[in-house]
Write a protein that holds these residues in place. Structure first.
Motif, PDB file in Angstrom:
ATOM      1  N   SER A 170      -0.251   1.363 -10.785  1.00  0.00           N
ATOM      2  CA  SER A 170       0.856  -0.363 -10.033  1.00  0.00           C
ATOM      3  C   SER A 170       2.282  -0.533 -10.798  1.00  0.00           C
ATOM      4  O   SER A 170       2.061  -0.118 -11.960  1.00  0.00           O
ATOM      5  CB  SER A 170      -0.566  -1.782 -10.383  1.00  0.00           C
ATOM      6  OG  SER A 170      -0.342  -1.237 -12.143  1.00  0.00           O
ATOM      7  N   ALA A 186      -0.775  -3.744 -15.667  1.00  0.00           N
ATOM      8  CA  ALA A 186      -0.901  -5.187 -15.085  1.00  0.00           C
ATOM      9  C   ALA A 186      -2.427  -5.671 -15.665  1.00  0.00           C
ATOM     10  O   ALA A 186      -1.975  -6.988 -14.666  1.00  0.00           O
ATOM     11  CB  ALA A 186      -2.301  -4.113 -14.393  1.00  0.00           C
ATOM     12  N   GLN A 187      -2.507  -5.564 -16.165  1.00  0.00           N
ATOM     13  CA  GLN A 187      -3.814  -6.352 -17.254  1.00  0.00           C
ATOM     14  C   GLN A 187      -2.327  -7.948 -18.047  1.00  0.00           C
ATOM     15  O   GLN A 187      -2.937  -9.053 -17.760  1.00  0.00           O
ATOM     16  CB  GLN A 187      -4.550  -6.344 -18.099  1.00  0.00           C
ATOM     17  CG  GLN A 187      -5.538  -5.317 -17.753  1.00  0.00           C
ATOM     18  CD  GLN A 187      -6.074  -4.911 -19.279  1.00  0.00           C
ATOM     19  OE1 GLN A 187      -6.807  -6.171 -20.582  1.00  0.00           O
ATOM     20  NE2 GLN A 187      -6.465  -3.261 -19.104  1.00  0.00           N
ATOM     21  N   SER A 188      -1.499  -7.227 -18.452  1.00  0.00           N
ATOM     22  CA  SER A 188      -0.617  -7.869 -18.820  1.00  0.00           C
ATOM     23  C   SER A 188       0.119  -8.963 -18.099  1.00  0.00           C
ATOM     24  O   SER A 188       0.159  -9.805 -17.942  1.00  0.00           O
ATOM     25  CB  SER A 188       0.405  -7.420 -19.740  1.00  0.00           C
ATOM     26  OG  SER A 188       1.904  -8.454 -20.449  1.00  0.00           O
ATOM     27  N   VAL A 231      -0.777 -10.349 -14.904  1.00  0.00           N
ATOM     28  CA  VAL A 231      -2.201 -10.703 -14.957  1.00  0.00           C
ATOM     29  C   VAL A 231      -1.780 -12.058 -15.791  1.00  0.00           C
ATOM     30  O   VAL A 231      -1.213 -13.749 -14.939  1.00  0.00           O
ATOM     31  CB  VAL A 231      -3.468 -11.161 -14.444  1.00  0.00           C
ATOM     32  CG1 VAL A 231      -4.267 -11.884 -14.280  1.00  0.00           C
ATOM     33  CG2 VAL A 231      -3.468  -9.314 -13.706  1.00  0.00           C
ATOM     34  N   LEU A 232      -1.442 -11.816 -16.641  1.00  0.00           N
ATOM     35  CA  LEU A 232      -0.606 -13.630 -17.798  1.00  0.00           C
ATOM     36  C   LEU A 232      -0.128 -14.022 -17.458  1.00  0.00           C
ATOM     37  O   LEU A 232       0.463 -14.937 -17.904  1.00  0.00           O
ATOM     38  CB  LEU A 232      -1.601 -13.138 -18.993  1.00  0.00           C
ATOM     39  CG  LEU A 232      -2.962 -12.405 -19.665  1.00  0.00           C
ATOM     40  CD1 LEU A 232      -2.606 -11.559 -21.078  1.00  0.00           C
ATOM     41  CD2 LEU A 232      -3.834 -13.437 -19.272  1.00  0.00           C
ATOM     42  N   ARG A 274       2.061 -14.094 -15.484  1.00  0.00           N
ATOM     43  CA  ARG A 274       2.345 -14.475 -14.014  1.00  0.00           C
ATOM     44  C   ARG A 274       1.945 -15.928 -14.259  1.00  0.00           C
ATOM     45  O   ARG A 274       2.621 -16.517 -13.588  1.00  0.00           O
ATOM     46  CB  ARG A 274       1.962 -14.236 -12.575  1.00  0.00           C
ATOM     47  CG  ARG A 274       2.110 -12.908 -12.009  1.00  0.00           C
ATOM     48  CD  ARG A 274       1.367 -12.138 -11.259  1.00  0.00           C
ATOM     49  NE  ARG A 274       1.766 -10.684 -10.789  1.00  0.00           N
ATOM     50  CZ  ARG A 274       0.743  -9.413 -11.139  1.00  0.00           C
ATOM     51  NH1 ARG A 274      -0.693  -9.917 -11.660  1.00  0.00           N
ATOM     52  NH2 ARG A 274       1.546  -8.397 -11.036  1.00  0.00           N
ATOM     53  N   ASP A 275       1.018 -15.984 -14.182  1.00  0.00           N
ATOM     54  CA  ASP A 275       0.553 -17.643 -15.177  1.00  0.00           C
ATOM     55  C   ASP A 275       1.569 -18.593 -16.046  1.00  0.00           C
ATOM     56  O   ASP A 275       1.997 -19.762 -15.487  1.00  0.00           O
ATOM     57  CB  ASP A 275      -0.530 -17.376 -15.278  1.00  0.00           C
ATOM     58  CG  ASP A 275      -1.141 -18.928 -16.115  1.00  0.00           C
ATOM     59  OD1 ASP A 275      -1.384 -19.859 -15.410  1.00  0.00           O
ATOM     60  OD2 ASP A 275      -1.313 -19.351 -17.245  1.00  0.00           O
ATOM     61  N   GLU A 291       7.166 -12.128 -10.477  1.00  0.00           N
ATOM     62  CA  GLU A 291       7.603 -10.669 -10.252  1.00  0.00           C
ATOM     63  C   GLU A 291       8.140  -9.852 -11.073  1.00  0.00           C
ATOM     64  O   GLU A 291       7.701  -9.012 -11.987  1.00  0.00           O
ATOM     65  CB  GLU A 291       6.615  -9.700  -8.762  1.00  0.00           C
ATOM     66  CG  GLU A 291       5.437 -10.529  -8.188  1.00  0.00           C
ATOM     67  CD  GLU A 291       4.450  -9.816  -8.871  1.00  0.00           C
ATOM     68  OE1 GLU A 291       4.690  -8.299  -9.339  1.00  0.00           O
ATOM     69  OE2 GLU A 291       2.969 -10.553  -9.096  1.00  0.00           O
ATOM     70  N   ASP A 318       7.307  -8.891 -19.626  1.00  0.00           N
ATOM     71  CA  ASP A 318       6.534  -8.548 -20.087  1.00  0.00           C
ATOM     72  C   ASP A 318       7.665  -6.857 -21.100  1.00  0.00           C
ATOM     73  O   ASP A 318       6.780  -6.989 -21.875  1.00  0.00           O
ATOM     74  CB  ASP A 318       5.586  -7.827 -19.004  1.00  0.00           C
ATOM     75  CG  ASP A 318       4.811  -6.580 -19.455  1.00  0.00           C
ATOM     76  OD1 ASP A 318       3.661  -6.862 -19.744  1.00  0.00           O
ATOM     77  OD2 ASP A 318       5.170  -5.864 -18.768  1.00  0.00           O
TER      78      ASP A 318
END
Length: 401
Positions: free
Chosen positions: A86, A191-193, A195-196, A198-199, A227, A234
């Motif tokens: 991704s 990808a995990q980072s 997610v955090l 975006r919040d 995004e 990030d």
């Protein structure tokens, strides 16, 4: 000291550029560098062209017309190979004009004036972390208590990231560069980072803070989507944390091995800047640059490279190239500063390089001055280094005083 590389490493293994013997690149890398300017490695049966000489690495990194960083090339590999990738966002996998547009948004935060304005905050963070070391001592793991903490707090303060969130981001940053388990593990971590983040971006959209992220929302919120913002933040969090943390830990290890050099940094402020540059060159913790892909059939230092093939530039190999300067296998903290590639080159030269330099120039002498008898806790201790990691690092550094 001699540390054997992993026994499963083969001379033609694509992980060769990411493996070291103690803090030094594998002799395998120097052998390739002497044999020719470009060497062929293989990744899933596909050619990877390894570039190891200083002049050739600079040429590739500076030639965006011939070589691309665009993530679309990896996405194409995903379609063919079902790697499950991704898009990690950020600047590293972007070509102009997107790269130019996004970098321009961030550039004001990293001017000489902006970095100078951050120095008092950096000194406060370093003092706070030294107090934590003292409180935890007289024996601590310097990686977890100091080296990891300083850059996490500095970049968090720059961005305006709440401290409660920084712990989660720092943990994900550590896995971003680790290829030991999987060739795609860094992209899984990204990808995990995201997610955090975006919040976090959504929260800043509603109530912009006083940090860089809030500034980006206020000044560019109408032209950049969530995004892209998450990807930019990030990149700054990861790039601003893991590389500087590794440099702090590894530099301290080398200074503890050379008490005379440590004492010089402790006593002579004029020696600090040059010493930091030599440590950056000698360690070159970002071992390889972001992968490049040939835009069309080309010839690289005499080697034909087909369109779409991957070119991997070894920054660690280039920064020890004897064609560039003499005695580069040796660490010489009195060496005149060289134009090393520890921060890359060209349009992808690390945007945060001035901040990383400031952190190292403040933190290393402050650590040595605060604990003048700092030493490795156990003389028999053997360091565990991160192998097969894009960012070379030290797992722990147990010290006492």
């Amino acid at each position: 000291m001699s540390v054997e590389p992993p026994t499963d490493l083969q001379p033609d293994d694509v992980f060769g550029p990411l493996t070291r013997v103690d803090v030094d690149p594998l002799p395998w890398l120097a052998t390739h560098r002497e044999a020719g300017p470009v060497a062929r490695l293989d990744l899933f049966g596909n050619p990877v062209w390894l570039v190891t000489r200083h002049a050739d690495v600079r040429a590739v990194l500076g030639d965006t017309a011939t070589f691309s960083n665009d993530f679309a090339h990896l996405a194409a590999a995903d379609d063919d190979g079902d790697l499950g990738l991704s898009d990690p966002g950020g600047l590293g996998f972007r070509d102009p004009p997107d790269h130019t547009r996004l970098r321009r948004m961030l550039a004001p935060a990293f001017t000489a004036r902006s970095i100078a304005a951050l120095e008092p905050a950096v000194r406060r963070v370093v003092d706070e972390c030294l107090d934590a070391v003292a409180a935890a001592g007289p024996g601590v793991d310097l990686v977890s208590v100091f080296a990891d903490q300083v850059p996490a707090l500095v970049i968090g303060e720059l961005l305006g990231v709440p401290r409660a969130d920084q712990v989660d981001f720092a943990a994900l940053a550590a896995g971003r560069f680790d290829l030991l388990q999987s060739i795609v593990a860094p992209l899984d971590s990204a990808a995990q980072s995201l997610v955090l983040l975006r919040d976090l971006v959504a929260r800043e959209r509603k109530d912009p803070g006083t940090g860089l992220l809030g500034d980006l929302v206020r000044e560019h919120g109408d032209t950049v989507d969530d995004e892209e913002l998450a990807g930019l933040v990030d990149g700054l969090l990861v790039g601003g944390h893991e590389t500087t943390a590794s440099m702090l830990a590894l530099s301290t290890l080398l200074l503890l091995r050379d008490p005379a050099a440590a004492d010089r940094l402790r006593r002579d402020p004029a020696a600090v800047q040059g010493a930091v540059e030599e440590l950056l060159r000698h360690l070159t913790v970002v071992q390889v640059a972001f992968p490049r892909f040939a835009r069309a059939d080309t010839v690289l230092a005499g080697q034909p490279v087909a369109a779409g093939e991957l070119v991997l530039c070894s920054l660690a190999g280039a920064d020890r190239d004897p064609r560039w300067a003499a005695d580069l296998e040796e660490l010489d903290l009195s060496r005149p500063a060289l134009q090393h590639l520890a921060f890359g080159h060209g349009i992808h030269h690390c945007l945060g390089a001035p901040l990383a330099r400031l952190e190292l120039q403040v933190a290393l002498p402050a650590l040595l001055a605060r604990f003048p008898d700092l030493r490795v806790a156990d003389p028999a201790w053997q360091p565990a280094f991160r192998q097969r990691s894009i960012v070379f690092g030290l797992e722990s550094l147990p010290v006492s005083w």
